[in-house]
Each structure stands twice: as structure tokens, then as C-alpha cells.
Design an enzyme around this catalytic site. Sequence first.
Site, PDB file in Angstrom:
ATOM      1  N   THR A 190       0.866  -1.166   0.000  1.00 56.10           N
ATOM      2  CA  THR A 190       0.000   0.000   0.000  1.00 56.10           C
ATOM      3  C   THR A 190       0.908   1.223   0.000  1.00 56.10           C
ATOM      4  OG1 THR A 190      -1.640   1.218   1.263  1.00 56.10           O
ATOM      5  CG2 THR A 190      -0.245  -0.267   2.524  1.00 56.10           C
ATOM      6  N   GLU A 337      -5.838  -2.530   4.036  1.00 61.76           N
ATOM      7  CA  GLU A 337      -5.557  -3.301   5.252  1.00 61.76           C
ATOM      8  C   GLU A 337      -6.769  -4.078   5.771  1.00 61.76           C
ATOM      9  OE1 GLU A 337      -4.794  -0.201   4.643  1.00 61.76           O
ATOM     10  OE2 GLU A 337      -2.762   0.297   5.280  1.00 61.76           O
ATOM     11  N   LYS A 453      -8.964  21.794  10.031  1.00 61.38           N
ATOM     12  CA  LYS A 453      -9.289  22.318  11.352  1.00 61.38           C
ATOM     13  C   LYS A 453      -9.206  23.836  11.289  1.00 61.38           C
ATOM     14  CE  LYS A 453      -7.579  17.989  12.209  1.00 61.38           C
ATOM     15  NZ  LYS A 453      -6.751  17.211  11.260  1.00 61.38           N
ATOM     16  N   TRP A 458     -14.221  21.411  12.559  1.00 59.64           N
ATOM     17  CA  TRP A 458     -13.668  20.457  11.603  1.00 59.64           C
ATOM     18  C   TRP A 458     -14.493  20.563  10.321  1.00 59.64           C
ATOM     19  CZ3 TRP A 458     -11.799  15.037  13.561  1.00 59.64           C
ATOM     20  CH2 TRP A 458     -10.802  15.215  14.542  1.00 59.64           C
TER      21      TRP A 458
END
Lengths: 556, 556
Positions: A190, A337, A453, A458
Site C-alpha cells: 500500500t 488493510e 481544522k 472540523w
Amino acid sequence: MPDPLVTATPSAYDYPLLVKQLLVNALAVSAKQQITYRGETRYSYADLRRRIGQLASMLSSSGVKAGTTVAVMDWDSHRYLESYFAVPMMGATLFTVNVRISPKQIAYTLNDSGAQVLIANAEFLPLLEQIWGSLAHPPLLIVARDDDCSVETASSLPVACDYELRLSMSSSDFVFGDFDERTRAVLFYTTGTTGDPKGVTYSHRQVVLHALATAATLASPREGQRLHREDVYMPITPMFHVLAWGMPYIAVMLGLKIVLPGRYEPHLLLRLKQTEQVTFSHCVPTILQMLLDGARGDSFDLSGWKMMIGGSALSPGLCRAALDRGIDVFAGYGMSETGPIVALSQFPPGAMHAEADKDAGTDESVRRRCMAGRPVPMVDLRVVDGDMCDVPRDGRTQGEVVLRAPFLTLGYHGKPEASEALWAGGYLHSQDVAVMHPDGYVQIVDRIKDVIKTGGEWVSSIEIEALINEVPGVQESAVIGVKDERWGERPMALVVRRPGSAVSVATIRQRLLALAEASRISRYAVPEATRIVFLDEMPKTSVGKLDKKRLREWID
Amino acid sequence: MPDPLVTATPSAYDYPLLVKQLLVNALAVSAKQQITYRGETRYSYADLRRRIGQLASMLSSSGVKAGTTVAVMDWDSHRYLESYFAVPMMGATLFTVNVRISPKQIAYTLNDSGAQVLIANAEFLPLLEQIWGSLAHPPLLIVARDDDCSVETASSLPVACDYELRLSMSSSDFVFGDFDERTRAVLFYTTGTTGDPKGVTYSHRQVVLHALATAATLASPREGQRLHREDVYMPITPMFHVLAWGMPYIAVMLGLKIVLPGRYEPHLLLRLKQTEQVTFSHCVPTILQMLLDGARGDSFDLSGWKMMIGGSALSPGLCRAALDRGIDVFAGYGMSETGPIVALSQFPPGAMHAEADKDAGTDESVRRRCMAGRPVPMVDLRVVDGDMCDVPRDGRTQGEVVLRAPFLTLGYHGKPEASEALWAGGYLHSQDVAVMHPDGYVQIVDRIKDVIKTGGEWVSSIEIEALINEVPGVQESAVIGVKDERWGERPMALVVRRPGSAVSVATIRQRLLALAEASRISRYAVPEATRIVFLDEMPKTSVGKLDKKRLREWID
């Protein structure tokens, strides 16, 4: 106290979960089912099984045994499918080389993997010539050619043999024995945003459990967003990328007709959809956009195509465009994963009938289809705060997706620190920020590192990108956080116009301001006019995702 | 050589396959889904989970821990479903007591199991009083009552507590830990034709793998003979009988509405089908016949009911009668020792569409639906001769069904010799005689011991029974082999007439002779007139199968 473990009588077969057993039924009930490569080569499941035996014999005579790593460099082909089975079934490890990363990275992964054999499509010989000198232990090289195998390819490389020629001389009677189900079946890399590529491995047990759980999930909706035994399957996520999401194993297990399209060329993919009557595919949003563009104004009929989307967020605009062409499009969620599939945006019971009464492209339908959706059975998917406590299921409170499932990678190849970071606290950390809805459906908001941020809030880069992409004339966009003395960070939008469009900064900004006015987004989320910039082309990663890492480097 | 086993980083969660994980998604996405007991008690999946915790707390305070065996005697109830989860999830063994066998046999199984706790429906207290003195170590007795739990039941037994009363005082916060997936989850007894009942056990791993593989198989047909997420599930195979074929675990995993009908009363079952909108059930042929009889001339609408049939052969006549009422009826195949489901008579791809164009009751459709069908993925089902060689896939050559699968029992409880006989040669011996069709579909011909060897030929008792059952006026029949000096064995038919019918021996014999004339059956297969005998009632086993053992005893 009695021993609580089940004991087996000596003669009992204590069935290990091995890749070879995904073939058992395929051969019993679908031996005549077809597999085709680009509509040119065509053979049956019985032929596949015969060639798997031949490939194993050929590899065995080349020194491959339990524990050997065999690398493959190819586009989606019948040969790739053969290696998906033959290599793990020998107890060896299949290393699916990502051919889209840089030659330097390919050399790194070949060295790191310890591959002793490499099966490569002749197309990659020039690339291999570049890197051969940097390989610590050059593998034995087997070359596969699409054209007549007697044609010599001029190459300075020590080619050991030709795939088809050698296969035809090998016995199909290879005996595939049993071994521990925790034996490594596959390895791939990956390419994260930092450092060297990281090796991800899955055991036989994990491959089989992913196939069973995903098949049960994909098949179980009453209608819509589902896979069934009469589907014709064509991958449009490369077979070198997380095992094409594990779907080839599922397709074989269920005995589906399989269409392998080689290198992805939009026109060929669209033609194969027609001629081979493909009904089920999966791809990243970029490819879906490419297919829609390729079919525009043309006579291609895309209806009846079920398309599972992953890799990056499916935007409402793209979703609507696909629905308009009759594609049953829906998102899946997962990572390299995680097997990869851990959630699917299938509708909850009842919703599909409600949709059928109206227009398929209702806002609610689009919203559902773009979600990560509902977790696959056996997947413990939580959205947690910094203390690993579940966030409220209110559709608003953000947290990180953390996971447990029987098919998540148990660590990176030879990277103990990264492995421990991945599994901190006993849950796999996805680094994805999400909200959990009251009905248990999960919606990904952003990658942790991509969240902006600003002023104590957020802001989801993905949400702003999707809204910008809906402005007429915009082809695609990327929103990243840039440092700001006053606000900490501020969003910056990088936008690519559609060919011929002259959409302006002011238009984009007005649209976002109107949405902020309507409380759809926060005021903080609207970039200043100086922070909306047009690009000619968007940088992409090897798997077609927006390359925000490179964008950040440009901006810094 | 590199170590071929996947290694886990210390913090990784190496997910064992445990029964508790079938609940994970049910709670995440179906917490509000309904479970009802007879349409009277009704609660949600969230309530189920709460009560599972309470049951575990209550059992724990009664001394139950890992390795303890907890017996249950009940009809199909929500309490049974709670024990399906709570007991194995504690690491204890759930023993599902067959309440239809003789009191003496029940005592034998309770003694053999070593059960330390018994949860019994109050209805069984009189039976328990009979056998209590013969229990070597009488278990702690918890009594469950359908009516008001404050009502005292007069009983001489040492009742420890009342299920509902004690549950209501127990905490739902029981912590279900992890343990080895090979821990014994369930135990039950199979009442073979000879000797004492034999204990069959399954581990957590096996229960989970059976649920995943069966769910993938049941869900994957394009249409017809399938289970999907919007089905409403009602078992009509007792929950004490091979875990109701494992279906309650699958129903919970997929988040289905579940209807538990208590003791099987035809009229209640038919009423629940209507009021709860049941769409998926499973039962033995005898029960299906009972349901069809119960619905005759009545206003019950049976259409839209999918009914999986197992336990004994589904006859073409019964299949046709069910199809006529709109039931999507199809056979499954398996045994107590095999999980149980190893094959399903789902149509091959394409066949359902062909059927829709014609009449659902075509001969081909009926033939398919009555087969054992296609093996479930991961199941290695072979039909072999005496030397364990596969018989030709010609639909004619007979052999024994032998099996490998990840969910077959690995041996009988405390019976080493019977266990080795079951697994002779590394395959589980079904003792069923079958033929394999060219398309990989399996058709059971008979039980090995029921096949009639006459004049050098093998005659299937099941086939002759099905043909006799099609003679107007015949309700059911059993064909057994009786000793004959000249032919070795000869078939003998025992026939029960429909009420009011006067069908004669001559009529039955003429019908069979005509079929022999048309080469549908062998001439050897037609019983002599003296070997066709009428009975008032057919002896049945505790699970509703023809009791040929008792018939043979009568005849001898």
C-alpha cells in the site's frame, strides 16, 4: 471440569480454510462456465482448473515451494486469475505488484518482498530493464505474451521461460496438499502518503472468510445493489490492487461468468459490457467518470450494470450521473488493510420498494448510495472519539472508524512500529473520520489528515469537494487545508474546469456562500476568493485517487 | 526459507470465530427488528441482546462457567433463541434436548451429556418427575412458564428458580470474553436406528462457518428458492433438532424478523403465516403435508411462502401439491452430523426464467425441487463406490455420499468406535445412496440400509414410495426389504389410505406394473400382491420420519 474443546476422531478431516476450497463447488456445478480475456481468449472453469495445475507444476519445477514468494506484473488477465489460485494453493505467497507506482518504488517492493520468481507481461520488460540492476536478488523471470508465444522479444533480461509455452508442456496433475490455514496467501504494497510502501499480507483463512462474508452480504438484499449467481462479473479495479477487492475469489466461488478486460481502456470496457453482457463491476470514482464520459452521446447502453464504488468517496453528482444512465451504483467501504470490504451502502429493508415508486435519483437514494453503508456480518465497526468511546449514533458527531473483523491484516510486512500503530488499543485504525447514523449506517466524512481544522471547527474536505463539483462547468476539485495564522488552517480549493468551460472563482464562491446561508455547510468551510485556484489537471495516485500529498507539496 | 505463517503484531485482534460475533451486525443495523413468540410475546433485537446478557448473569450465578453443559427442554420459543446465544457465548455448551424421544432415552441423554443445569418449560415437569430418579447427577432445574410467572406449579421436583422471575432480577451487563474458536458450542443427540442415541457436537467455529456458507448459498440465486434480508423467518423444524438446521443463527446474522411458533400446531402455524407475514420456513415432508391438509378448503393463502424441506425425501406428489398452493418448495440435504446443510435444490442459472414462462409445476421443475441439489460452497461432496472412487456423473450409477466441509461433526461424544466408522478413510460417510448428474446436482436414491437388494439389482425404497403415494387414495407408504429365499430380498409396501378411500392392492400393483412396462422402474421393484399391505397409521420417529426400524420389527 470437562475439556470444553471439541476433539476430532483420528480419521476426521479437520477442514482448514484454504484458497483451494473456493474452487470445489465451482468445478462441481459450474465446470462449463466461461472465463474470457478481453473477449479474445475464452475458456471454461474446467480449463481454468487444468491450467492452475499446469502453472503449479511449472512453478514447482522452477523451484517454487511452500514459503516462496511469486511476484506477478500484469493487467487483469486469465493468467492473473490462474496465479490467484495456483500460487497460494502451493503454500507459496502471491505478490501482486502494483505496476502503476514509480519504477523506483516497484524495485523497492520487489526487493522488500523477497520474490524469487516473477511472472511478467512482456509489456513490462522495458520497465524491468530499467530497474533490474537495482534488484538485490533478481527473481527468475517468466514472461507472458498476449500474442504468438513463439515471437522473440528483444530484451537484455535473463528470461527463464515463456508462460504459455512452458505451461503447455507442464502436467495438470499437481497435487495441492493441505497446510495451516494461517499460511500467508498474498502480499501487496500500500502506497501511503509518507515513507516507503508498506507490505500487507493475508492468510488463506482471511481470504476465505472475506469471500464468504462478502458473498453473504452482497447476495442478501431482496433486490438492488446485489450480486447473484446469474451475474456476469468484470473487475475494473486492478487485480494488483487489494486482490481486486477480493471479488475474483467470490466470482469463482459462486461460479459466475468472468470477463477479464486486460489494461483498462474505456472504449474496450464499454464494448465488453455490451458484447459479454456484463452485469456486475466495481471501480474507483475516477474510472466511473471515465466510463460515463466515454459513453456520452454514444449508443452504449449502461443500464442493468451494477457498480460497486470504493477507493475514494462517491460524490452525489457522480452518483446521480450514473443513475441517470441506468447504473445501479453504490459505495463500498474498506482499505488495503481491511480485506478490503467491511461495509456496503446497500439500502435498508423496504427502502428499495419506496424508491421504485418514485424516481431512482431521489436525494435520499443518492445520499444512501454514497455512504459507507452497513457493516458486513462479523465486522465490528465502531466510530470512536479520542478515548476509544463510541460517538453518539446521531449522524452528526464525528469520530474515527476503528475495526475488528476476521479478515483484517494482522500487521505490515516487516514493519513492527507501523503495525502497532495500526492496531493501537486492539482495534484497526482506519484514519477515516465518520459519523454513525441512528439506523447503524456509517458515513465517511474525510480522512483524518485531510480534515481541515479551522476556527475550532472540523471541515470535511470531501463534502466541500462534492459541492464544488456540482457547480456547472467544474470537472473535479480538491480541497486541502493550508496554514493560517488567525484560524490555524483554512480550506483551499483546487479546481479543474470541464473542457470549454469558463466557470469563475466568483461563481464557485457564490454557490458555497449560498449553501452556508442555508446552513448546509459551515461559514468557515467557504474558501476565500484567493484560495480558489484553477488547475489544468489534477494529480492522481497510482490507483486514481486525488493525490493530496502532491498538492500540499505544491502549495507549501 | 521464510516462515510462511502470517504473524500478528502484539496489539492485533486475531478474531476468533465465535457465536457472539453473529450478533454484532444484527445489533448495529437491526436493533429495532422484531422477534415474536406465537404472536403473543414480542420484542426487539435490542431486547434479545439485553436478555442474553441477563440469562448469562443468571446462569453464572447458578454456577455455569466455561465447559459447563446447560440443557434446554422447550418448544420453539424466544427463550430458546436466548439460550442459543447466551450459553455458548459464556464458553458453556448448549445441550438441546430432544423432547420427542422416549422418557428413558431423554434420561439417557441427560446422563450422558453431564448437564449441570436444565432449563425446562413447565410443560415438561410431569415427564421430568418420571425420570428424575434415574438421573445420576440431577441438574439444577430452572423452570420457564408461558403464563404468569408467579403461579406455582405443583411439582415434587427441586425447582431452583423461575426463568422470567430470575432473569428480571439479573444484570444485562455480563461480559462475554473471547476463547478458542474450537470450544464446544452445542451438543445434541441423534437417534440412530441401532443402539443408544449418539451425541453430536459443534464448535463455535463450525456454527459460524455453517451460518456464513449457508447464508451465501441461500441468498445467491437470482430469484426463487432463496432467502433475503426482507424475509420473515419461522422455523418449523424444532429448535432441539440440529439447531433448527442452523437457520436461527442465520436469521439473526441477517437481521430478519423472527417468528417462534412454540409447539407445532397446524392451525397456529397457518395463522402465524398470515398475521406475521411469514415468508421463509423449513420442515420435514410430514409437517408440510400437515400444513397442506390443515389449509385445505380453508381461506389460508399459502402463496409467497418459501419452504425448505429436509429430514427425508420430498416426494414429487407432495412437491406438486405445495407448488399448487403457491409455496416455493425446495429440498435441502444434510444430516445431524453435517452441520446440517450441505446441499440445496436451488435451480441452476437460467432455469427459473424458463420455468416462469411455463407452469411452475412442470415435471422438470418438480424433479429439480426434490433433489438434494447443488453442494454449498466449501462442501466437498462426492458420490463414491466401495473403493472410494467417484462414480460416473451420469445420473444413473449409484454410490454413497461422502463429505468434507468445515462444519461437519468431528466425532460422536464419547463414542470412539462410532466416530471412526463415521470418518472411515477421511470422509464423513452419510450412508445415503445417491447418483450424481452431469451438471453436478446430486439426487439421493435411498439410505444404504433401506435399499432393497433383489435379484442382483438395487431398488430404491424412496422411489417406489413416491410412486405409490401418487396413486389416488393413498395417503402415505413405506417400502422395506423382506427376506426372500430365491431373490435375497423382495420389496414390501405398507400403505395408509386417505380417509374414506377404498384404494385396492390391485390398483396399486397395476400402477406399478404399468410404470415397469414403460421402463420407469425395474420389474423387480414391483411388490407381489401379498406384499402390499394396508395400515391404519404409519409409525414415525421423534422427528416425523417414517420409522422403518419399527416396521421391520413388526414384519420379522
